[in-house]
Design a protein around this motif. Structure first.
Motif, mmCIF file in Angstrom:
data_model
loop_
_atom_site.group_PDB
_atom_site.id
_atom_site.type_symbol
_atom_site.label_atom_id
_atom_site.label_comp_id
_atom_site.label_asym_id
_atom_site.label_seq_id
_atom_site.Cartn_x
_atom_site.Cartn_y
_atom_site.Cartn_z
ATOM 1 N N THR A 170 0.832 -1.203 0.000
ATOM 2 C CA THR A 170 0.000 0.000 0.000
ATOM 3 C C THR A 170 0.864 1.248 0.000
ATOM 4 O O THR A 170 0.610 2.201 -0.750
ATOM 5 N N TYR A 171 1.894 1.254 0.830
ATOM 6 C CA TYR A 171 2.792 2.410 0.909
ATOM 7 C C TYR A 171 3.439 2.689 -0.444
ATOM 8 O O TYR A 171 3.437 3.830 -0.929
ATOM 9 N N GLU A 172 3.962 1.655 -1.096
ATOM 10 C CA GLU A 172 4.593 1.844 -2.400
ATOM 11 C C GLU A 172 3.569 2.219 -3.464
ATOM 12 O O GLU A 172 3.861 3.033 -4.353
ATOM 13 N N ASN A 173 2.365 1.630 -3.409
ATOM 14 C CA ASN A 173 1.286 2.042 -4.319
ATOM 15 C C ASN A 173 1.169 3.555 -4.343
ATOM 16 O O ASN A 173 1.147 4.188 -5.405
ATOM 17 N N LEU A 174 1.091 4.129 -3.173
ATOM 18 C CA LEU A 174 0.814 5.556 -3.052
ATOM 19 C C LEU A 174 2.040 6.415 -3.338
ATOM 20 O O LEU A 174 1.931 7.462 -3.985
ATOM 21 N N VAL A 175 3.195 5.991 -2.875
ATOM 22 C CA VAL A 175 4.421 6.758 -3.134
ATOM 23 C C VAL A 175 4.696 6.832 -4.630
ATOM 24 O O VAL A 175 4.945 7.918 -5.185
ATOM 25 N N PHE A 176 4.661 5.696 -5.306
ATOM 26 C CA PHE A 176 4.963 5.667 -6.734
ATOM 27 C C PHE A 176 3.876 6.369 -7.547
ATOM 28 O O PHE A 176 4.173 7.049 -8.539
ATOM 29 N N ALA A 177 2.623 6.197 -7.135
ATOM 30 C CA ALA A 177 1.530 6.884 -7.833
ATOM 31 C C ALA A 177 1.684 8.397 -7.710
ATOM 32 O O ALA A 177 1.478 9.137 -8.687
ATOM 33 N N LYS A 178 2.053 8.850 -6.536
ATOM 34 C CA LYS A 178 2.259 10.291 -6.314
ATOM 35 C C LYS A 178 3.358 10.825 -7.225
ATOM 36 O O LYS A 178 3.214 11.900 -7.831
ATOM 37 N N GLU A 179 4.451 10.092 -7.342
ATOM 38 C CA GLU A 179 5.560 10.527 -8.203
ATOM 39 C C GLU A 179 5.098 10.641 -9.660
ATOM 40 O O GLU A 179 5.431 11.612 -10.353
ATOM 41 N N ILE A 180 4.352 9.646 -10.126
ATOM 42 C CA ILE A 180 3.869 9.659 -11.514
ATOM 43 C C ILE A 180 2.903 10.819 -11.737
ATOM 44 O O ILE A 180 3.006 11.553 -12.733
ATOM 45 N N LEU A 181 1.983 11.004 -10.826
ATOM 46 C CA LEU A 181 0.955 12.025 -11.009
ATOM 47 C C LEU A 181 1.521 13.431 -10.931
ATOM 48 O O LEU A 181 1.017 14.347 -11.604
ATOM 49 N N GLU A 182 2.566 13.629 -10.150
ATOM 50 C CA GLU A 182 3.185 14.949 -10.083
ATOM 51 C C GLU A 182 3.810 15.339 -11.415
ATOM 52 O O GLU A 182 3.904 16.535 -11.734
ATOM 53 N N SER A 183 4.228 14.343 -12.202
ATOM 54 C CA SER A 183 4.764 14.650 -13.537
ATOM 55 C C SER A 183 3.638 14.967 -14.517
ATOM 56 O O SER A 183 3.831 15.737 -15.465
ATOM 57 N N TYR A 184 2.456 14.394 -14.301
ATOM 58 C CA TYR A 184 1.300 14.682 -15.156
ATOM 59 C C TYR A 184 0.642 16.011 -14.785
ATOM 60 O O TYR A 184 0.099 16.700 -15.649
ATOM 61 N N PHE A 185 0.673 16.334 -13.495
ATOM 62 C CA PHE A 185 0.001 17.542 -13.013
ATOM 63 C C PHE A 185 0.995 18.393 -12.208
ATOM 64 O O PHE A 185 0.954 18.423 -10.976
ATOM 65 N N PRO A 186 1.895 19.088 -12.888
ATOM 66 C CA PRO A 186 2.912 19.874 -12.165
ATOM 67 C C PRO A 186 2.326 20.988 -11.308
ATOM 68 O O PRO A 186 2.970 21.456 -10.361
ATOM 69 N N ASP A 187 1.101 21.409 -11.622
ATOM 70 C CA ASP A 187 0.471 22.486 -10.856
ATOM 71 C C ASP A 187 -0.447 21.956 -9.753
ATOM 72 O O ASP A 187 -1.196 22.724 -9.131
ATOM 73 N N GLY A 188 -0.398 20.653 -9.534
ATOM 74 C CA GLY A 188 -1.216 20.051 -8.495
ATOM 75 C C GLY A 188 -2.449 19.356 -9.048
ATOM 76 O O GLY A 188 -2.850 19.590 -10.191
ATOM 77 N N PHE A 189 -3.038 18.490 -8.252
ATOM 78 C CA PHE A 189 -4.193 17.723 -8.687
ATOM 79 C C PHE A 189 -5.049 17.331 -7.483
ATOM 80 O O PHE A 189 -4.586 17.335 -6.342
ATOM 81 N N ARG A 190 -6.303 16.997 -7.772
ATOM 82 C CA ARG A 190 -7.217 16.472 -6.762
ATOM 83 C C ARG A 190 -7.460 15.006 -7.088
ATOM 84 O O ARG A 190 -7.673 14.648 -8.250
ATOM 85 N N ALA A 191 -7.424 14.165 -6.068
ATOM 86 C CA ALA A 191 -7.518 12.721 -6.298
ATOM 87 C C ALA A 191 -8.570 12.068 -5.418
ATOM 88 O O ALA A 191 -8.856 12.531 -4.307
ATOM 89 N N VAL A 192 -9.141 10.988 -5.952
ATOM 90 C CA VAL A 192 -9.992 10.114 -5.151
ATOM 91 C C VAL A 192 -9.283 8.776 -5.041
ATOM 92 O O VAL A 192 -8.770 8.245 -6.030
ATOM 93 N N LEU A 193 -9.227 8.255 -3.836
ATOM 94 C CA LEU A 193 -8.566 6.983 -3.569
ATOM 95 C C LEU A 193 -9.618 5.888 -3.451
ATOM 96 O O LEU A 193 -10.555 6.001 -2.648
ATOM 97 N N ILE A 194 -9.468 4.836 -4.257
ATOM 98 C CA ILE A 194 -10.408 3.715 -4.212
ATOM 99 C C ILE A 194 -9.683 2.457 -3.760
ATOM 100 O O ILE A 194 -8.673 2.055 -4.341
ATOM 101 N N THR A 195 -10.211 1.868 -2.711
ATOM 102 C CA THR A 195 -9.732 0.581 -2.216
ATOM 103 C C THR A 195 -10.903 -0.094 -1.504
ATOM 104 O O THR A 195 -11.999 0.448 -1.467
ATOM 105 N N SER A 196 -10.699 -1.268 -0.955
ATOM 106 C CA SER A 196 -11.778 -1.960 -0.234
ATOM 107 C C SER A 196 -12.186 -1.154 0.992
ATOM 108 O O SER A 196 -11.347 -0.503 1.630
ATOM 109 N N ASP A 197 -13.463 -1.208 1.354
ATOM 110 C CA ASP A 197 -13.949 -0.380 2.458
ATOM 111 C C ASP A 197 -13.200 -0.637 3.764
ATOM 112 O O ASP A 197 -12.924 0.295 4.521
#
Length: 244
Positions: A170-197
């Motif tokens: 889970t930790y790596e899921n989020l760390v790596f996803a954050k790194e990728i998304l920061e390159s797509y959205f250099p000015d910031g982004f809003r995210a929804v996190l989906i996982t099991s309840d």
């Protein structure tokens, strides 16, 4: 009479719980800590019921207190996971991995997470979907690849999907996803996190710890797997509270 009823309830609960674990072991691709925890709890309930009359009142009070605390903990995790705060204007949908079956298809838990992502995407088709999960032991493709196939087979455009295919937790899921998304959205982004309840609380806390602000959307967990998953999640959350 009262003690006889309590003994019967304990024995019945233990036997049903143990039967539930045995059935699940033939249905799931990978056994995790929760299965061993539920097996242990089942045996404890059975033994407690068998020797109930020989156990002191102090132990009964202590055992009851532990069970009550566990129930409160589970209710908290369930309530948090069932309450969503999405507004369907987020830029990104982050879907956390949950393992593949032996045939490299997504597991039932992962399928439910992806279905929740599709339902969200139907209401906000401008969002990007990042699927998270690396290569598991004995698997031929990454979780991210299997997740992408699941989504595209159900009408999600390929250009709307980003793969994060290196993570193993889970930790790596989020760390790596954050790194990728920061390159797509250099000015910031809003995210929804989906996982099991049952997993939402820990996932959101982990995201906050790495500086990732997310809204949350929990995917439904099948009833038969609730005990095994909540037992595991309680231990994981307590570990997180103690060790970070």
């Amino acid at each position: 009479m009262k003690k006889t009823i309590i003994r019967a309830i304990l024995l019945l609960m233990g036997c049903i719980s143990l039967l539930n674990v045995i059935i699940l072991t033939f249905m799931v691709p990978n056994l995790h800590l929760g299965y061993y925890l539920q097996t242990t709890v089942s045996i404890v309930f059975i033994l407690y019921g068998m020797f109930f009359n020989k156990i002191s009142n102090k132990i009964h009070i202590l055992s009851g207190s532990v069970c009550l605390a566990a129930v409160i903990f589970i209710v908290f995790l369930a309530a948090y996971g069932k309450t969503s705060n999405v507004d369907y204007t987020e830029d990104v949908i982050i879907v956390l991995g949950a393992g593949l079956r032996a045939d490299n298809e997504v597991s039932p838990h992962l399928a439910r997470r992806l279905i929740s992502a599709i339902e969200y995407f139907d209401r906000n088709p401008n969002a990007l979907i990042i699927v998270c999960g690396g290569l598991g032991a004995g698997r031929e493709i990454t979780e991210a690849e299997a997740m992408e196939r699941f989504l595209t087979a159900r009408g999600v455009p390929l250009e709307s999907i980003i793969q994060e295919d290196m993570s193993t937790s889970t930790y790596e899921n989020l760390v790596f996803a954050k790194e990728i998304l920061e390159s797509y959205f250099p000015d910031g982004f809003r995210a929804v996190l989906i996982t099991s309840d049952f997993h939402i609380y820990r996932a959101v806390r982990t995201a906050q710890d790495i500086g990732l602000t997310v809204n949350r959307l929990g995917a439904h967990t099948p009833r038969g797997t609730l005990p095994v998953n909540y037992l595991r999640e309680m231990m994981a959350v307590m570990y997180m509270w103690v060790f970070g």
